[in-house]
Structure formats: structure tokens, C-alpha cells
Design an enzyme around this catalytic site. Structure first.
Site, mmCIF file in Angstrom:
data_model
loop_
_atom_site.group_PDB
_atom_site.id
_atom_site.type_symbol
_atom_site.label_atom_id
_atom_site.label_comp_id
_atom_site.label_asym_id
_atom_site.label_seq_id
_atom_site.Cartn_x
_atom_site.Cartn_y
_atom_site.Cartn_z
ATOM 1 N N LYS A 1 7.363 -3.284 -8.909
ATOM 2 C CA LYS A 1 6.483 -2.683 -7.894
ATOM 3 C C LYS A 1 7.330 -2.312 -6.698
ATOM 4 C CE LYS A 1 2.029 -1.934 -7.244
ATOM 5 N NZ LYS A 1 0.942 -1.787 -8.228
ATOM 6 N N ASP B 1 0.090 3.960 -6.310
ATOM 7 C CA ASP B 1 -0.750 2.804 -5.972
ATOM 8 C C ASP B 1 -1.423 3.206 -4.651
ATOM 9 O OD1 ASP B 1 -1.207 -0.203 -6.862
ATOM 10 O OD2 ASP B 1 -0.996 -0.294 -4.703
HETATM 11 P P1 NDP Z 1 -5.983 4.730 -3.004
HETATM 12 O O1 NDP Z 1 -4.978 4.819 -1.927
HETATM 13 O O2 NDP Z 1 -6.324 5.935 -3.794
HETATM 14 O O3 NDP Z 1 -7.349 4.171 -2.399
HETATM 15 C C1 NDP Z 1 -7.390 2.949 -1.765
HETATM 16 C C2 NDP Z 1 -8.815 2.699 -1.284
HETATM 17 O O4 NDP Z 1 -8.931 1.355 -0.840
HETATM 18 C C3 NDP Z 1 -9.166 3.570 -0.091
HETATM 19 O O5 NDP Z 1 -10.547 3.810 -0.091
HETATM 20 C C4 NDP Z 1 -8.758 2.676 1.077
HETATM 21 O O6 NDP Z 1 -9.425 2.959 2.296
HETATM 22 C C5 NDP Z 1 -9.180 1.312 0.563
HETATM 23 N N1 NDP Z 1 -8.357 0.287 1.190
HETATM 24 C C6 NDP Z 1 -7.007 0.181 1.138
HETATM 25 N N2 NDP Z 1 -6.596 -0.870 1.855
HETATM 26 C C7 NDP Z 1 -7.706 -1.422 2.362
HETATM 27 C C8 NDP Z 1 -7.953 -2.539 3.188
HETATM 28 N N3 NDP Z 1 -6.943 -3.294 3.636
HETATM 29 N N4 NDP Z 1 -9.233 -2.844 3.500
HETATM 30 C C9 NDP Z 1 -10.268 -2.062 3.050
HETATM 31 N N5 NDP Z 1 -10.087 -0.992 2.270
HETATM 32 C C10 NDP Z 1 -8.851 -0.683 1.934
HETATM 33 O O7 NDP Z 1 -5.497 3.543 -3.943
HETATM 34 P P2 NDP Z 1 -5.930 3.204 -5.445
HETATM 35 O O8 NDP Z 1 -7.347 3.560 -5.672
HETATM 36 O O9 NDP Z 1 -4.881 3.722 -6.334
HETATM 37 O O10 NDP Z 1 -5.770 1.600 -5.448
HETATM 38 C C11 NDP Z 1 -6.858 0.728 -5.160
HETATM 39 C C12 NDP Z 1 -6.565 -0.640 -5.752
HETATM 40 O O11 NDP Z 1 -6.392 -0.527 -7.162
HETATM 41 C C13 NDP Z 1 -5.280 -1.316 -5.245
HETATM 42 O O12 NDP Z 1 -5.490 -2.708 -5.224
HETATM 43 C C14 NDP Z 1 -4.266 -0.977 -6.321
HETATM 44 O O13 NDP Z 1 -3.198 -1.912 -6.361
HETATM 45 C C15 NDP Z 1 -5.132 -1.090 -7.554
HETATM 46 N N6 NDP Z 1 -4.666 -0.392 -8.761
HETATM 47 C C16 NDP Z 1 -4.369 0.939 -8.751
HETATM 48 C C17 NDP Z 1 -3.957 1.571 -9.899
HETATM 49 C C18 NDP Z 1 -3.676 3.029 -9.954
HETATM 50 O O14 NDP Z 1 -3.362 3.527 -11.029
HETATM 51 N N7 NDP Z 1 -3.779 3.767 -8.878
HETATM 52 C C19 NDP Z 1 -3.809 0.818 -11.165
HETATM 53 C C20 NDP Z 1 -4.235 -0.552 -11.092
HETATM 54 C C21 NDP Z 1 -4.625 -1.115 -9.922
HETATM 55 P P3 NDP Z 1 -8.625 3.705 3.469
HETATM 56 O O15 NDP Z 1 -8.590 5.138 3.055
HETATM 57 O O16 NDP Z 1 -9.440 3.452 4.691
HETATM 58 O O17 NDP Z 1 -7.276 3.073 3.538
HETATM 59 O O1 2IT Z 2 -1.233 -1.699 -10.243
HETATM 60 C C1 2IT Z 2 -0.984 -0.874 -11.141
HETATM 61 O O2 2IT Z 2 -1.064 -1.172 -12.341
HETATM 62 C C2 2IT Z 2 -0.627 0.494 -10.762
HETATM 63 N N1 2IT Z 2 -0.607 0.802 -9.569
HETATM 64 C C3 2IT Z 2 -0.249 1.509 -11.806
HETATM 65 C C4 2IT Z 2 1.201 1.371 -12.176
HETATM 66 C C5 2IT Z 2 1.737 2.421 -13.112
HETATM 67 O O3 2IT Z 2 2.943 2.333 -13.361
HETATM 68 O O4 2IT Z 2 1.017 3.298 -13.570
#
Ligand code: NDP
Ligand code: 2IT
Length: 444
Positions: A125, A165
Site C-alpha cells: 500500500k 484508493d
Molecule cells: P474515494 O476517494 O473515491 O471516496 C472516499 C469517500 O469516503 C468520499 O465520499 C469521502 O468523502 C469519504 N471519506 C474519506 N475519508 C473520510 C473521513 N475521514 N471521514 C468521512 N468520510 C470520509 O475512495 P474509495 O471509494 O476508493 O475508498 C473508500 C474506502 O474503500 C476506503 O476505506 C478504501 O480503502 C476502501 N477500498 C477501496 C477500494 C478501491 O478499489 N477503490 C478497494 C477496497 C477498499 P470526502 O469527499 O469528503 O473526503
Molecule cells: O484496498 C484495496 O483493496 C484497494 N484500494 C484496491 C487495490 C488494488 O490494487 O486494486
């Protein structure tokens, strides 16, 4: 290993000031300790001690110029945690809260998650304390170019393959890829989440959310239930939340909430396809706040609140770590919630997990429930190696099969009597494959 308690004391002393890393390790250790005690070969080879120490940590300066011509300096990181199963694989997070401890927790989780996907990927990561919010596209590009100007020497399609992420979406992946290609003079699958016309995979943008819903459907099946007609509370409004919502709606469920770091919207009638398209436009193109949707949808908005007090059958936390506390979990249980599917990484505190499990709720931990994103990244890597692109249906079917296989592993290792402890199942299932590969590969 004398005991989980002693082990954790050593972890905390050795990794001071990293509470999220301690939390992630403690959860895994608590699950796997009984398994290790029955299998002394792991203890003898000090597998747990080795798995909690990153293979390599890279920290670097990221200087860049803002639009006013002023110098800005951020910190960049890449944690190369474990390569027993394949090259390091995992996302990059750009958020002001990013620090070493948070990325170590995410990298540690990633090792188990990637093992569960059934694909040959190690865990890593990275990211930066850079905040893309409020920055122009040019500023984001200059930052990404500077970030990659150091990272490029540490990564490669057979070494370490970053992805998105929080704060890293298709715009950032594009800028990062462009700079990598320019520095190496190579067009390779060094990043996943690429644009569809330059090496990306169909379904990768949707994969984490879709996968999370597929996993939920498998959990519900164990109790003869389905998503149809179920009221779902979703947190976040980014990549994961958006496509969780899309799949819930497709499967006949009702999505009543979205949130961001300022608050949440509550639409009791359910967010429909047209409204969801507005959320995607607002968040992915206009980069606005979720509050703006309340007016458009004529629904309620709650400032500085999380959505766990609304009445729902299913909760999909899709924002960030520790967003469901003990009190939030109690509110969910009180309101009749039957299942939690974690789209985010460690969104529930240990106390919150206990409340859900004590209430016999179906609780799908992130490392299993959100593994569809990285799994489809693995499928993007396969397509890049083949120099071919699979159809939407083909990738979606593979994703669904992988989520079913992950669920089966959770059942295999987590079922006791009639109860499936998905936390134990995911932790032990993820552990065994990595640990056995480490034994095979000797003391490295
Ligand atoms: P994005 O940046 O697309 O979206 C993040 C969302 O979460 C936004 O709505 C953001 O709001 C909100 N957010 C972030 N930090 C905070 C906080 N401290 N408090 C409240 N809201 C918050 O990210 P993703 O959707 O990609 O990721 C979301 C979660 O999913 C994370 O935990 C990530 O690690 C996990 N994840 C993502 C994967 C992926 O493929 N993208 C795969 C597996 C897990 P704001 O705009 O106000 O910051
Ligand atoms: O938390 C996660 O699994 C991710 N942000 C996706 C990682 C990836 O390599 O697609």
C-alpha cells in the site's frame, strides 16, 4: 509465541504511535492464534513475527509547485509488505490524514485480502498526505508527476503494481501512468485502474462495490434471505459507495443514504438510478459536496453526522476506517439491521464488531467483502499480460466467482456449529496460503 497479549505488547513497543496498525494486527492475531497453536510449524518459523514486519518501507519527499508558483512539500510512501504470493499489489491513498501507521495497517490487511482472492498477488500500500480536494487538475498533475518521479524506481509490472484508493481515481492513475511511461520508456501494466482505452479492464471501476454486494448476497443466502426490498444505508459517496449503490438498486434493494466527510443525505423513498447518476456527476466530475444532493433530491441532510442511526436492514460502510463505533453498531442493531458488508477497510472498531457479532448479525469484514476491487485489478494484470481485453460479462462473471470463492473460504475456516464467524474465516483463510508459501520459500 507466548500469547496474543505478549505478542501485541511487542508489536506496540516496536511500532509506537501507529494505533491503526496495532488494531489490524490485533484482530488478525486474535483470530489465528488458536490455529497456530494447533500447527506449531508456523510458530517455529516465526511466521507471524515476519508477517508483521514489512519487507520494505519506502518514504520520500514530494516537492511540487502550486498554481501560484509556490513550492509545496508532501511526503510519499510505499509499504512493500509481503511478496510470498506474488508481486506487491495494493492501492495508493492521497489524503491529509495519511501517515506511516495508516499505510502499514492497509498494507497488512491487503496481504490477507489478496490471498483470499485466489489470485497470485502479494500485498502493499502507499500514498501521500497530499489532499487533492480543492486543487486544480494542473496541481494534481504536477503532484502526481513528482510522486512518480521517485516511486518509479521501486515499482514495475512484476515487482509492485499500485492502484487507486481514497483520493486516487482515474484522473490520478492517468497522471501517474503518464509519468511512469515517460521515465521508463515502457508501456506496461504497472498500475491498475487504467483508462479503458489504454490498458484498463472493464468492470474495474465497479468492482469493489459490485463485489461487496455479491459477497453480501452470499452471506444472506446462508440465512435464506436476499437483497430484494432491503433498505440499505451506505456511507461514503466515492468509488466504492457509488457502485455498491448501483448493484444494490439493480438487485432490487433500496439505497437510502450517502455521505462524505461533512455529513450524510437521507432519502427515505430510496435513491433511484437517475439520482445515482447525479451523485456520480457531482463527485467524479464537479467534485462537489454530498450536501448539494439534498436540494436536488428534496431529501434530508445531516451535517457532521454518519448514517448509522437511520432505520435500515443492511449497512455498507464505504468511506474510511473506524466509521462504525460501538454506539453506531448498537444503533444499527436496535433499528433491526441484519447485515454489515464492509466496502471500506476496517470501517468498524473492535468494539463495534463485537456488538454486531454478539447480536448474531451477518458481519462481512473488509478484507473479504471488499476484495473484489483488488481481484479485478488482478484480472486487469492478466489481460495486460495477455495483451487482450475481456468483455464486461466475462470480467463480471470472474469477479462474482471470486467473491463466491472468498465466501466459501470464510465458511471453511470460520464456521462453528451454525454460526459463521467471517472475521475468523477471512483471517485464517487469508493466513494459511501466505504462511505456507513463506515456509516453502525459506527464511526470507
Ligand atoms: P474515494 O476517494 O473515491 O471516496 C472516499 C469517500 O469516503 C468520499 O465520499 C469521502 O468523502 C469519504 N471519506 C474519506 N475519508 C473520510 C473521513 N475521514 N471521514 C468521512 N468520510 C470520509 O475512495 P474509495 O471509494 O476508493 O475508498 C473508500 C474506502 O474503500 C476506503 O476505506 C478504501 O480503502 C476502501 N477500498 C477501496 C477500494 C478501491 O478499489 N477503490 C478497494 C477496497 C477498499 P470526502 O469527499 O469528503 O473526503
Ligand atoms: O484496498 C484495496 O483493496 C484497494 N484500494 C484496491 C487495490 C488494488 O490494487 O486494486
Amino acid at each position: 509465541m507466548a500469547s496474543a497479549k505478549k505478542f501485541m505488547e511487542r508489536i506496540i513497543a516496536k511500532n509506537p504511535g501507529e494505533p491503526e496498525f496495532h488494531q489490524a494486527v490485533k484482530e488478525v492475531i486474535t483470530s489465528i492464534m488458536p490455529f497456530i497453536e494447533k500447527n506449531p510449524k508456523y510458530e517455529k518459523a516465526k511466521i507471524i513475527e515476519r508477517m508483521t514486519e514489512p519487507e520494505r518501507v519506502i518514504m520520500f519527499r514530494v516537492p511540487w509547485l502550486d498554481d501560484k508558483g509556490e513550492v509545496r512539500v508532501n511526503r510519499g510512501f510505499r509499504i512493500e509488505m509481503n511478496s510470498a504470493l506474488g508481486p506487491y499489489k495494493g492501492g495508493l491513498r492521497f489524503h491529509p490524514t495519511v501517515n506511516l501507521g495508516i499505510l502499514k495497517f492497509l498494507a497488512f490487511e491487503q496481504v490477507f485480502k489478496n490471498s483470499l482472492t485466489t489470485l497470485p498477488m502479494g500485498g502493499g500500500k502507499g500514498g501521500s498526505d497530499f489532499d487533492p480536494k480543492g486543487k486544480s487538475d494542473n496541481e494534481v498533475m504536477r503532484f502526481c508527476q513528482s510522486f512518480m518521479s521517485e516511486l518509479f524506481r521501486h515499482i514495475g509490472p512484476d515487482t509492485d503494481i499500485p492502484a487507486g484508493d481514497i483520493g486516487v481515481g482515474d484522473r490520478e492513475i492517468g497522471f501517474l501512468f503518464g509519468q511512469y511511461k515517460r521515465l521508463r520508456n515502457e508501456f506496461t501494466g504497472v498500475l491498475t485502474g487504467k483508462g479503458l482505452n489504454w490498458g484498463g479492464s472493464l468492470i474495474r471501476p465497479e468492482a469493489t462495490g459490485y463485489g461487496c454486494v455479491y459477497f453480501m448476497q452470499e452471506m444472506l443466502k446462508t440465512r435464506g434471505e436476499s437483497l430484494k426490498g432491503r433498505v440499505c444505508a451506505i456511507s461514503g459517496s466515492g468509488n466504492v459507495a457509488q457502485y455498491t449503490a448501483e448493484k444494490v438498486i439493480q438487485q432490487g434493494g433500496k439505497v437510502v443514504t450517502f455521505s462524505d466527510s461533512n455529513g450524510f443525505i437521507y432519502d427515505e423513498d430510496g435513491i433511484d438510478g437517475k439520482e445515482l447518476a447525479c451523485v456520480l456527476e457531482l463527485k467524479n466530475v464537479k467534485r462537489g459536496r454530498i450536501k448539494e444532493c439534498a436540494k436536488m433530491f428534496d431529501c434530508k441532510y445531516y451535517e457532521n453526522k454518519r448514517p448509522w442511526n437511520v432505520k435500515c436492514d443492511i449497512a455498507f460502510p464505504g468511506a474510511t476506517q473506524n466509521e462504525i463505533t460501538e454506539d453506531d453498531a448498537k444503533a444499527l442493531v436496535k433499528n433491526g439491521c441484519i447485515a454489515v458488508g464492509e466496502g471500506a477497510n476496517i470501517p468498524t472498531t473492535p468494539e463495534g464488531i463485537k456488538v454486531s457479532q454478539d447480536a448474531n448479525i451477518l458481519y462481512g469484514p473488509g478484507k473479504a467483502a471488499n476484495a473484489g476491487g483488488v481481484a479485478t485489478s488482478g484480472l486487469e494484470m492478466s489481460q495486460n499480460s495477455l495483451r487482450l481485453s475481456w468483455s464486461r460479462e466475462e470480467v463480471d462473471k470472474k469477479l462474482r466467482d471470486i467473491m463466491i470463492a472468498i465466501h466459501e473460504q470464510c465458511v471453511k475456516y470460520g464456521k462453528k456449529g451454525n454460526y459463521i464467524n467471517y472475521v475468523n474465516g477471512a483471517n485464517i483463510g487469508g493466513f494459511v496460503k501466505v504462511a505456507d508459501a513463506m515456509l516453502d520459500q525459506g527464511l526470507v
